[in-house]
Structures are given as C-alpha cells and as structure tokens.
Write a protein that holds these residues in place. Structure first.
Motif, PDB file in Angstrom:
ATOM      1  N   PHE A 179       0.784  -1.134   0.043  1.00 52.81           N
ATOM      2  CA  PHE A 179       0.005   0.031  -0.147  1.00 52.81           C
ATOM      3  C   PHE A 179       0.845   1.311   0.006  1.00 52.81           C
ATOM      4  O   PHE A 179       0.581   2.207  -0.619  1.00 52.81           O
ATOM      5  N   ALA A 180       2.082   1.445   0.707  1.00 49.52           N
ATOM      6  CA  ALA A 180       2.782   2.545   0.988  1.00 49.52           C
ATOM      7  C   ALA A 180       3.746   2.472  -0.251  1.00 49.52           C
ATOM      8  O   ALA A 180       4.553   3.339  -0.126  1.00 49.52           O
ATOM      9  N   GLY A 181       3.898   1.725  -1.200  1.00 49.48           N
ATOM     10  CA  GLY A 181       5.095   1.398  -2.187  1.00 49.48           C
ATOM     11  C   GLY A 181       4.932   2.697  -3.312  1.00 49.48           C
ATOM     12  O   GLY A 181       3.993   3.220  -3.441  1.00 49.48           O
ATOM     13  N   ILE A 182       6.023   2.720  -3.935  1.00 49.91           N
ATOM     14  CA  ILE A 182       5.930   3.455  -5.139  1.00 49.91           C
ATOM     15  C   ILE A 182       7.231   2.971  -6.145  1.00 49.91           C
ATOM     16  O   ILE A 182       7.943   2.245  -6.013  1.00 49.91           O
ATOM     17  N   ARG A 183       6.786   3.075  -7.456  1.00 46.22           N
ATOM     18  CA  ARG A 183       7.599   2.389  -8.760  1.00 46.22           C
ATOM     19  C   ARG A 183       9.005   3.033  -8.469  1.00 46.22           C
ATOM     20  O   ARG A 183       9.166   4.351  -8.072  1.00 46.22           O
TER      21      ARG A 183
END
Length: 220
Positions: A179-183
């Motif tokens: 949920f907290a990720g980023i590419r």
C-alpha cells in the motif's frame, strides 16, 4: 557526531519506515478494499510513531530520519554518515515488515506515483516539514514532536502524493510492493521535489523567524 547519534538515526529510521510500510500492509488487509479506511490506519500509525521517536531520540541525534533535514538543519559536515544510517535502517525496517507479513523479502514497488500534481504535493509536503521544524524549534521547541507528527498526518490527506516528504523513505518505499509503495522509476521525481521543497521551506522559515527574534531557543 557520536556513535550514539548514528545509532539513534539508524533505529529511529528503522522503526519509522517499518511503521509506514507495516501499517499500510495491515490497513490494506483489514480495510476490505476501502482505500480511505486503509489510509486512516496508515496515517494514524505514522503520526503516533513520529511523536514517540522525536520525543525519545531528539535529544540524542536531533531525530532527523530524513536526509533533507540532516543536510539543511543538522550535521552538514556529517551528512553522509547520517544519511547512510537513515537509509540502511529504513531498508532493514522494510525487510522486517516483509518478513512479519510473510511477503517476498525482496520486491519492488508497482504503484504509479508520478506527474506534476504528485511532484507539487511532495514540494509542498517537504516545504511544510522544514517550516514546521524551523519555526517550531525557535518558537515552541517543546512542541516540535507534536507539530511534526501533526504536519505529516495532515499532509497524508491534503497532498496528492500523501506526503512522503523524505528522500530516504522514498527509496525504501520503492522496495515494497504494498500500500505504501512507489515504483522505482517514479522515485527520482519525488526526491528532486522533496529537496527543492526542503530548501524553499528552510530559506523562508529562517527569514521569517531569524534566531535573534525567536521567542525560545532552537533545539537543533
């Protein structure tokens, strides 16, 4: 700079980054697809742990947990050891979260976070963070833990980017597909916007409330 200060930045970043990612994983699993509910859980946990960590570790290292804060407000001559402590602690925190939730230990973010709106959001979030720290430390130093925690809580909701406001946590969040990720591809744009916002926030706040006119002594 002491070994205790580096240890404080390491463990503080580990706990903070683990809280950001771990609460996102837990919130997403419990929210049943309701993104707003998941964000509430993620926000509350992050704000709470920020208050705890800044209160406990501020006297040891300044409780930066953020390379932009370190470079502009703290150990400018020692920025590299501080940054390495923050980044290594934060990445280990993410790996611990993956292990706790039985996720793949090594993974990369797939959530798309890019574009002018997102970059403006990160500029605003980091501008406000530096503004809060500088003005707070000069006007109400005892309130800085609460002020910073409240700023980040607000930033989660009023910025399009959900207020990463931290180059180190951006890198760490690129290493989780949660949920907290980023590419990883989107991380450089965030980091550039964060440093630009931090510099602008620092310059404006130090002009607005110079040390000579502060009502209380600065803590950092």
């Amino acid at each position: 700079m002491t070994n205790r200060a580096l240890a404080a930045e390491f463990i503080g970043s580990l706990i903070l980054f683990a809280t950001v990612v771990g609460s996102g994983v837990m919130a997403e699993r419990l929210a049943g697809g309701n993104v707003a509910v998941a964000l509430i859980g993620n926000t509350a946990s992050t704000g709470a742990v920020l208050y705890v960590l800044i209160t406990l570790l501020g006297p040891v290292s300044g409780a930066h947990f953020n390379p932009a804060v370190t470079i502009l407000l703290g150990a400018r001559c020692d920025w590299l050891p501080f940054t390495l402590a923050q980044l290594s602690g934060g990445i280990i925190g993410v790996l611990i979260v993956h292990a706790m939730f039985e996720m793949p230990l090594i993974e990369f973010g797939s959530k798309i976070r890019t574009g002018p709106g997102q970059w403006i959001g990160e500029f605003v979030a980091t501008f406000g963070l530096l503004f809060t720290i500088v003005v707070g430390s000069r006007q109400r130093p005892d309130a800085v833990p609460a002020l910073v925690a409240l700023w980040i809580v607000a930033g989660y909701w009023f910025t399009a980017s959900t207020s990463f406001a931290n180059p180190a946590i951006t890198i760490a969040r690129a290493l989780t597909d949660s949920f907290a990720g980023i590419r990883p591809l989107d991380a450089p744009g965030f980091i550039i916007a964060q440093f630009a916002g931090a510099l602008a926030g620092w310059r404006f706040s130090t002009w607005l409330v110079p040390r000579a006119h502060a009502t209380a002594p600065a803590t950092g």
